[in-house]
Enzyme design. Structure first.
Site, short mmCIF file in Angstrom:
data_model
loop_
_atom_site.label_atom_id
_atom_site.label_comp_id
_atom_site.label_asym_id
_atom_site.label_seq_id
_atom_site.Cartn_x
_atom_site.Cartn_y
_atom_site.Cartn_z
N HIS A 193 76.47 67.52 80.87
CA HIS A 193 77.15 68.30 81.90
C HIS A 193 78.61 67.88 81.96
CE1 HIS A 193 78.31 70.04 85.71
NE2 HIS A 193 78.68 68.84 86.11
N GLU A 234 68.71 62.19 92.67
CA GLU A 234 69.75 61.13 92.67
C GLU A 234 70.02 60.50 94.04
OE1 GLU A 234 73.27 62.11 90.34
OE2 GLU A 234 72.11 63.43 89.05
N ARG A 289 94.22 49.16 102.64
CA ARG A 289 94.21 50.62 102.85
C ARG A 289 94.64 51.00 104.27
NH1 ARG A 289 88.50 52.54 101.22
NH2 ARG A 289 87.92 50.50 102.06
N ILE A 306 72.11 70.54 88.51
CA ILE A 306 72.88 69.57 87.73
C ILE A 306 72.42 68.14 87.98
CG2 ILE A 306 75.24 68.83 87.17
CD1 ILE A 306 74.55 71.75 86.44
N CYS A 316 77.87 72.31 89.56
CA CYS A 316 77.94 70.84 89.57
C CYS A 316 76.81 70.33 90.46
CB CYS A 316 79.32 70.36 90.05
SG CYS A 316 79.64 68.61 89.68
N HIS A 332 81.56 73.66 95.36
CA HIS A 332 82.61 72.96 96.11
C HIS A 332 82.86 73.62 97.46
CE1 HIS A 332 83.07 72.14 91.84
NE2 HIS A 332 83.37 70.93 92.23
N LYS A 366 95.81 54.59 104.69
CA LYS A 366 94.68 55.53 104.68
C LYS A 366 94.06 55.62 106.08
CE LYS A 366 89.82 55.50 103.30
NZ LYS A 366 89.65 56.82 102.68
N ASP A 425 75.43 62.96 81.53
CA ASP A 425 76.64 63.59 82.07
C ASP A 425 77.90 63.02 81.44
OD1 ASP A 425 75.22 65.14 83.93
OD2 ASP A 425 75.18 63.51 85.39
N GLU A 428 81.17 73.83 84.70
CA GLU A 428 81.72 74.63 85.78
C GLU A 428 82.31 75.90 85.19
OE1 GLU A 428 85.24 73.11 87.97
OE2 GLU A 428 85.68 75.23 87.79
N1 GLN Z 1 74.39 64.57 87.71
C1 GLN Z 1 75.50 64.43 88.57
C2 GLN Z 1 75.25 65.09 89.92
O1 GLN Z 1 74.60 66.08 89.97
C3 GLN Z 1 76.74 65.05 87.97
C4 GLN Z 1 77.92 64.83 88.86
C5 GLN Z 1 79.21 65.31 88.27
O2 GLN Z 1 79.23 66.04 87.33
N2 GLN Z 1 80.32 64.90 88.84
O3 GLN Z 1 75.70 64.66 90.92
ZN ZN Z 2 80.04 68.20 87.57
#
Ligand code: GLN
Ligand code: ZN
Length: 757
Positions: A643, A485, A15, A432, A728, A696, A18, A600, A667
């Site tokens: 999701h 998470e 890389r 999410i 998200c 985002h 990069k 997901d 989304e």
């Molecule tokens: N459960 C995941 C999160 O919240 C879903 C991520 C995703 O949809 N890319 O990060």
């Molecule tokens: Zn998502």
């Protein structure tokens, strides 16, 4: 017989490009230093390719960011806002790629889109009514000359006019047809210039030809190429296609004055039949894509030999090639220092694929192909049983029957049971899954991975994070919680590590966009769950609160789509194996008191076949059942969420509903909410949480704007089916914006509920 490749990776085997580019972006190195790195990488590619005996070596496959962007610059399709910055050519190029904020102004980047069904993304050229397509850059000529000076004769590669125009965005009233004259003139000039440089062959990439074509598309293609081919300026033109077959234009291509036509015999389901049924013009070379450019398994020579022998009956002159650019595979097995021979011998990255081409050529030219050492070694490899077979897993998949894909009771009955059980307010609020992955979280994970902290220390840290996250959500007033998470940074690797049958590489990086690379794990063998994957953290989180905490899993289709898949069994078979492993986890979570489980499927749409007519039979017919298999065994009162990271599913709305989840979040904040109409029209049954704000961006949405969004949603979605959530996971955000955003979300839901009572 000759050999060719369509393109080669350019980010550097370690890389290098990069890292150099990112240094340049941070102003730590000069433009000259970056150019120097790029040049070194190109020279390395050419010398590796030359040493392998490759006959048609590509040039201009190098890019600082993306080939479509290069083509936009080449053709002068540069929006005024970038020119107005008055930067150097290189910096203006990067401004188009990444946006620019500084002394010269403030502009956003061009839009980025997935390149066909790969995980590579291209920059979408913008064409305005005032855009003057014309040759305006010298990169293809410069790179051809650079190779020539280095003693390498190359075949310049350029994205063709049809694909360029089909993928561009037209901002004004004009459309592709209005640019035919200018485009063909520019391409004519490119051929003339390359001819003057001494090029023999020029490759024009037209992957858009493998998509469904309307009559207007065919007319556009013919209009462009009749003019380009009317004067080839003495170079031979290779029309290169990939990612599928050209069933809508095969006879058109054959009738035109191309010198070579490149077809994909790996992903092109009908490529062979097209050649056999229609023949192949004797005056053209068939560039036969027989080595898979998108996967990392060794080529099976016996099968390839048979294919080429069959092709020879229709095509007089064949060039052996890859199915697509090698951009989509990692560089070289040489960098996989830890991979043992047992695995290694089954793989071919880009460099090893060069050897395969030269071996195949030698085999095909031999008097007794089957007796060559290369052929025999390859035959032995494919004959020997591979590790990773698990008869129990195979038997389990074989024993599946209709009922394993059906959850009972049916949706409406479950919905009533669950509403009763959870007693949630109307418009329940949730997130999410992930919460901000702060510096602290990333540092703790890195330290644990490096062995700088113990399992106990790391676990204690995670418990602290989860506890704080639960308390925060309670404080904010969310109805359905998540654990956050913190233990994972990735949706596939985390699960792959607890699944038998997965293999992880060290350096198998593949460019995803610009300077970003991904390192997909490999599905090596039959997949099963080696141990519980999420039960520990989910049950810990649930033990802290009376509110429901969602268990959080990645679905089988997403896991499969973000891995290098097997080639010895079907995608369907692999998907079902993974589904059964996730199903075990789902049932384990349920048995341990988790009442809501989210599976997901962020990447479900990603591998939809390029032709709509193939969607059902080649994909949805197993992808949707794989998801159903995951949850069909849970009790009626357990609520299954899913999701998806997009809302373009108008065209597969029935199938999404057929996944038979209880709730789906997706989304919606950036789309124009037309999806709401589609949900209404299709009588969508699954409860829905269209994201009410865009995660985002660091922007904090106001309570009022969330209320407005909810009101709009309520026009189309019955209140008892509507959930309230961001669009998200929050892992890329900071706490500073996340907390007020979620507070506004909860307040907005409360306000709107009042109007419903
Ligand atoms: N459960 C995941 C999160 O919240 C879903 C991520 C995703 O949809 N890319 O990060
Ligand atoms: Zn998502």
């Amino acid at each position: 017989m000759k050999t060719s490749i369509i393109g080669y990776p350019r980010i550097g085997s370690l890389r290098e490009l990069k890292f150099a580019s990112e240094k340049y972006f941070r102003q730590e190195i000069s433009a000259d230093a970056l150019q120097e790195t790029a040049k070194t990488l190109r020279q390395e590619n050419w010398s590796v390719q030359k040493a392998s005996g490759l006959d048609l070596i590509p040039s201009n496959d190098f890019s600082f960011y993306d080939g479509m962007l290069d083509t936009a610059v080449l053709l002068n399709a540069v929006p005024e806002r970038y020119r107005a910055l008055d930067l150097s050519a290189l910096d203006m190029y990067f401004a188009m790629a990444r946006g620019y904020q500084g002394d010269h102004g403030d502009v956003k980047a061009l839009a980025m889109k997935k390149w066909f069904h790969t995980n590579y993304h291209y920059m979408v050229p913008e064409i305005e009514d005032t855009t003057q397509l014309k040759l305006d850059d010298t990169k293809p000529f410069d790179l051809f000359n650079e190779a020539k000076v280095a003693g390498v004769e190359t075949k310049p590669v350029i994205i063709g006019a049809y694909t360029f125009l089909k993928l561009a965005r037209f901002l004004g009233k004009k459309t592709a047809v209005d640019f035919v004259d200018d485009a063909m003139r520019a391409y004519g000039e490119i051929l003339a210039r390359l001819s003057a440089c001494g090029a023999q062959w020029v490759q024009l990439d037209e992957p858009c030809l493998v998509k469904d074509m309307t009559d207007a598309d065919q007319a556009l293609f013919q209009a462009l190429y009749q003019k380009i081919l009317s004067d080839k300026h003495g170079v031979k033109v290779l029309l290169q296609t990939y990612f599928g077959d050209v069933r809508d234009c095969y006879t058109i291509l054959c009738a035109m004055d191309f010198d070579g036509i490149g077809l994909d015999f790996i992903e092109g389901k009908q490529s062979l039949a097209l050649v056999q049924e229609n023949g192949f013009p004797a005056d053209k070379l068939l560039f036969a894509g027989v080595v898979n450019g998108r996967n990392i398994w060794r080529n099976h020579y016996a099968a390839t030999l048979e294919l080429v022998e069959t092709l020879k009956q229709s095509a007089a002159q064949i060039v052996l090639s890859t199915s697509c650019s090698l951009l989509h595979v990692p560089y070289t097995l040489r960098n996989e220092e830890k991979m043992v021979q047992e695995y290694r011998r089954h793989f071919a990255y880009a460099e090893e694929k060069l050897s395969e081409l030269s071996e195949l050529k030698a085999i095909l030219e031999a008097d007794a192909p089957e007796e060559t050492a290369a052929y025999q070694n390859n035959a032995a490899l494919f004959a020997s049983p591979r590790s990773g077979a698990d008869p129990a897993v195979q038997a389990r998949v074989a024993a599946l029957s209709e009922k394993d894909f059906v959850r009972l009771p049916e949706f409406a009955a479950r919905e009533a049971i669950q509403h009763e059980r959870f007693g949630l307010p109307l418009l329940p609020t949730t997130t999410i899954g992930s919460f901000p992955q702060t510096k602290e979280v990333r540092a703790a994970r890195a330290a644990f991975r490096k062995g700088e902290s113990t399992q106990e220390q790391y676990d204690a840290f995670l418990k602290e994070q989860i506890t704080a996250c639960i308390r925060l959500q309670e404080q904010i007033g969310l109805d359905v919680l998540v654990h956050g998470e913190f233990e994972r940074n990735d949706m596939v690797e985390y699960f792959g590590e607890s699944l038998d049958g997965y293999l992880f590489t060290e350096k198998a990086w593949v460019q995803s966009y610009g300077t970003r690379c991904v390192k997909p794990p490999v599905i090596w063998g039959d997949i099963s769950r080696a141990k519980p994957m999420t039960v520990k953290w989910s049950t810990f989180a649930q033990s802290l609160t009376d509110l429901p905490v969602k268990g959080m899993l990645t679905g089988p289709v997403t896991i499969l789509n973000w891995s290098f898949p097997r080639e010895d069994i079907s995608l369907k078979e692999s998907a079902y194996q993974i589904a059964l492993a996730i199903r075990d986890e789902v049932l384990d979570l349920e048995a341990n008191g988790i009442r809501i489980i989210q599976v997901d499927e962020a990447a479900l749409r990603e591998k939809l076949p390029l032709r709509q007519s193939d969607w059902k039979s080649y994909y949805l017919d197993w992808a949707i059942p794989a998801f159903r298999l995951v949850h069909s065994g849970v009790k009626p009162e357990t609520q299954i969420h899913t999701h998806m990271c997009y809302s373009e599913f108008a065209d597969i709305i029935r199938e999404i509903d057929d996944m038979d989840a209880d709730v789906i979040t997706f989304e919606a904040s950036r789309s124009d909410l037309t999806i709401l109409d589609v949900l209404k029209e299709s009588n969508f049954r699954t409860e829905v949480g269209p994201g009410v704000y865009d995660i985002h961006s660091p922007r904090v949405p106001s309570q009022e704007e969330i209320q407005v969004a909810l009101q709009k949603m309520l026009d189309k979605i019955p209140a008892r089916k509507l959930w309230v959530n961001p669009d998200c996971g929050l892992k890329t955000r900071g706490n500073a914006e996340t907390v007020p955003s979620l507070e506004h979300l909860v307040q907005a839901a409360k306000e709107v509920r009042k109007t419903l009572a």
